[in-house]
Design a protein around this motif. Structure first.
Motif, mmCIF file in Angstrom:
data_model
loop_
_atom_site.group_PDB
_atom_site.id
_atom_site.type_symbol
_atom_site.label_atom_id
_atom_site.label_comp_id
_atom_site.label_asym_id
_atom_site.label_seq_id
_atom_site.Cartn_x
_atom_site.Cartn_y
_atom_site.Cartn_z
ATOM 1 N N CYS B 54 0.834 -1.203 0.000
ATOM 2 C CA CYS B 54 0.000 0.000 0.000
ATOM 3 C C CYS B 54 0.864 1.245 0.000
ATOM 4 N N ASP B 55 1.870 1.261 0.857
ATOM 5 C CA ASP B 55 2.765 2.420 0.909
ATOM 6 C C ASP B 55 3.316 2.720 -0.475
ATOM 7 N N GLU B 56 3.751 1.660 -1.109
ATOM 8 C CA GLU B 56 4.347 1.811 -2.437
ATOM 9 C C GLU B 56 3.336 2.405 -3.415
ATOM 10 N N VAL B 57 2.148 1.844 -3.394
ATOM 11 C CA VAL B 57 1.121 2.309 -4.320
ATOM 12 C C VAL B 57 0.777 3.763 -4.046
ATOM 13 N N GLU B 58 0.661 4.107 -2.778
ATOM 14 C CA GLU B 58 0.277 5.468 -2.433
ATOM 15 C C GLU B 58 1.344 6.474 -2.853
ATOM 16 N N THR B 59 2.594 6.023 -2.869
ATOM 17 C CA THR B 59 3.668 6.889 -3.355
ATOM 18 C C THR B 59 3.462 7.236 -4.820
ATOM 19 N N LEU B 60 2.991 6.236 -5.560
ATOM 20 C CA LEU B 60 2.813 6.414 -7.004
ATOM 21 C C LEU B 60 1.543 7.180 -7.355
ATOM 22 N N ARG B 61 0.764 7.460 -6.338
ATOM 23 C CA ARG B 61 -0.551 8.044 -6.580
ATOM 24 C C ARG B 61 -0.477 9.312 -7.433
ATOM 25 N N ASP B 62 0.526 10.118 -7.150
ATOM 26 C CA ASP B 62 0.622 11.410 -7.829
ATOM 27 C C ASP B 62 1.747 11.442 -8.858
ATOM 28 N N SER B 64 3.784 11.622 -12.255
ATOM 29 C CA SER B 64 3.514 12.506 -13.390
ATOM 30 C C SER B 64 2.936 11.711 -14.562
ATOM 31 N N ASP B 65 3.383 10.494 -14.714
ATOM 32 C CA ASP B 65 2.848 9.652 -15.792
ATOM 33 C C ASP B 65 2.125 8.458 -15.189
ATOM 34 N N PRO B 66 0.835 8.611 -14.921
ATOM 35 C CA PRO B 66 0.090 7.546 -14.228
ATOM 36 C C PRO B 66 0.111 6.239 -14.990
ATOM 37 N N GLY B 67 0.038 6.308 -16.308
ATOM 38 C CA GLY B 67 0.022 5.084 -17.094
ATOM 39 C C GLY B 67 1.281 4.270 -16.877
ATOM 40 N N ALA B 68 2.414 4.918 -17.062
ATOM 41 C CA ALA B 68 3.689 4.219 -16.889
ATOM 42 C C ALA B 68 3.826 3.710 -15.463
ATOM 43 N N ALA B 115 -7.120 4.620 -7.065
ATOM 44 C CA ALA B 115 -6.770 6.006 -7.400
ATOM 45 C C ALA B 115 -5.817 6.046 -8.593
ATOM 46 N N LEU B 116 -4.764 5.255 -8.497
ATOM 47 C CA LEU B 116 -3.797 5.223 -9.599
ATOM 48 C C LEU B 116 -4.454 4.711 -10.871
ATOM 49 N N PHE B 117 -5.279 3.728 -10.691
ATOM 50 C CA PHE B 117 -5.984 3.115 -11.811
ATOM 51 C C PHE B 117 -6.846 4.154 -12.527
ATOM 52 N N ALA B 118 -7.559 4.937 -11.724
ATOM 53 C CA ALA B 118 -8.443 5.961 -12.302
ATOM 54 C C ALA B 118 -7.638 6.986 -13.086
ATOM 55 N N ARG B 119 -6.521 7.395 -12.524
ATOM 56 C CA ARG B 119 -5.703 8.394 -13.221
ATOM 57 C C ARG B 119 -5.142 7.812 -14.517
ATOM 58 N N ALA B 120 -4.745 6.558 -14.455
ATOM 59 C CA ALA B 120 -4.218 5.921 -15.665
ATOM 60 C C ALA B 120 -5.297 5.829 -16.734
ATOM 61 N N LYS B 121 -6.515 5.589 -16.273
ATOM 62 C CA LYS B 121 -7.646 5.560 -17.220
ATOM 63 C C LYS B 121 -7.796 6.904 -17.910
ATOM 64 N N GLN B 122 -7.720 7.962 -17.099
ATOM 65 C CA GLN B 122 -7.918 9.314 -17.654
ATOM 66 C C GLN B 122 -6.922 9.634 -18.750
ATOM 67 N N THR B 123 -5.692 9.168 -18.583
ATOM 68 C CA THR B 123 -4.687 9.462 -19.602
ATOM 69 C C THR B 123 -4.797 8.514 -20.791
ATOM 70 N N GLY B 124 -5.767 7.606 -20.720
ATOM 71 C CA GLY B 124 -5.945 6.698 -21.849
ATOM 72 C C GLY B 124 -4.953 5.566 -21.893
ATOM 73 N N ALA B 125 -4.250 5.343 -20.795
ATOM 74 C CA ALA B 125 -3.248 4.283 -20.783
ATOM 75 C C ALA B 125 -3.874 2.909 -20.581
ATOM 76 N N VAL B 126 -5.034 2.889 -19.952
ATOM 77 C CA VAL B 126 -5.713 1.609 -19.752
ATOM 78 C C VAL B 126 -7.180 1.740 -20.157
ATOM 79 N N ARG B 127 -7.773 0.634 -20.481
ATOM 80 C CA ARG B 127 -9.187 0.619 -20.868
ATOM 81 C C ARG B 127 -10.032 1.095 -19.690
ATOM 82 N N ASP B 128 -11.159 1.674 -19.977
ATOM 83 C CA ASP B 128 -11.945 2.261 -18.884
ATOM 84 C C ASP B 128 -13.168 1.424 -18.526
ATOM 85 N N ASP B 129 -13.236 0.223 -19.055
ATOM 86 C CA ASP B 129 -14.424 -0.581 -18.744
ATOM 87 C C ASP B 129 -14.150 -1.616 -17.658
ATOM 88 N N LEU B 130 -13.039 -1.441 -16.955
ATOM 89 C CA LEU B 130 -12.651 -2.451 -15.975
ATOM 90 C C LEU B 130 -12.691 -1.865 -14.566
#
Lengths: 180, 180
Positions: B54-62, B64-68, B115-130
């Motif tokens: 969780c700590d790791e994931v929360e670090t990545l939350r913000d 700059s490139d959510p998809g990557a 949270a990270l997933f949602a941001r990655a969706k917004q940038t179009g890096a991942v499909r949004d139907d999941l």
DNA sequence: AAGAATACGGAACGTCGGTTCCGGTTGTCA
DNA sequence: TGACAACCGGAACCGACGTTCCGTATTCTT
């Protein structure tokens, strides 16, 4: 008798012999007169399932549309494995333990799926950089994933879509998952 | 002490308390003085791992490139879970059993990944139907799939490629996995 | 129909692993 | 320094489960 055994397999490989016997309406002694050990019983049930699966796959071997047949097969396999939890263990064992009696059936399945897989590759329906082993492992993983979200059929469909899309030939090299 | 406990967890949840105690260089009595039951010990170890994750994931939350960041995270999670077999059970439990102590940590993980997933969706890096649940389940399945092909790093990379490509937005609607 | 052989059910046994408990030991306080 | 307390290790306990064995039922043979 086999019918009752299948009932056992649905509960996974951890059910006790007493329960199996009870479900089959017989005593444990009768079980041991037909199968020398619990392992043997499990292998028998699993082999039977895999054998049926093999028949199915071999039927599809010469389908006119290998791609469609392939994806249809995957769909059915996952669907079925989700109900019968033992098939998952079957597949997993098929990959892990080449010693016991499942080995031979595993060969058959491997060959049958491989043939269809190769034809599907040729028609461009699936990516060609994936081996049969990897495919089967992925399939196994998908099945266990499915068992998580028991009820929601829509969720399952979305997850299958991910796998299916991933199996299609990538439109362009987009990402490397290598590390180390 | 925890250190030795981690060593236990690597062997899966089936190792005996005696083995754990032996690995930790203490007696079983000592184990039971710190944890009321084996289940509790397991939950403690698992929660700890999930907490670190969780700590790791929360670090990545913000990032700059959510998809990557997202795909990097997946890669690392799978890589790590492949070594530490218990993390798989951890993830699987997180999905299945909301009663025990893992529940709360699962919430955290769910939220952080979401949270990270949602941001990655917004940038179009991942499909949004999941959904996040489906993602985590898929991830879990991938991990178990990885455990099949222990050695071959290249095979693992190919399997990861399938998952990653499947997670990207589909270029066009190509196949329906619905049935029934 | 009677005897034998086979099949059956379930009680009994051994093992294994989680849990408990008791004797020893170490550290502390007066 | 001596007594008390907390802690530790591991032997002992208990239940579960795979496996075995024996008394009984059933069926086949003559």
């Amino acid at each position: 008798m086999r019918a009752a055994d299948e009932a056992f397999a649905s509960g996974g490989p951890t059910v006790s012999m007493d329960e199996i016997a009870g479900a089959a309406g017989v005593g444990v002694g009768t079980l041991y007169r037909h199968f020398p050990t619990k392992e043997a019983l499990f292998v028998a049930v699993v082999s039977h399932h895999l054998s049926l699966l093999c028949d199915e796959v071999e039927t599809l071997r010469d389908a006119s549309d290998p791609g469609a047949a392939f994806y249809d097969l995957l769909d059915r396999m996952v669907q079925e494995a989700t109900d019968k939890r033992d098939l998952i263990d079957a597949l997993s064992r098929a990959g892990i333990d080449p010693s016991d009696g499942v080995g031979e059936v595993k060969e058959r399945l491997h060959a049958a799926v491989g043939a269809l897989f190769a034809r599907a590759k040729q028609t461009g329906a699936v990516r060609d950089d994936l081996g049969v082993d990897e495919l089967l492992s992925l399939l196994m993983g998908t099945c266990t994933a499915m068992c998580q979200v028991d009820a929601d059929q829509a969720a399952r469909a979305r997850m299958m879509a991910v796998i299916f899309d991933g199996l299609r030939p990538p439109t362009a090299p987009r990402h490397s998952a290598s590390r180390r």
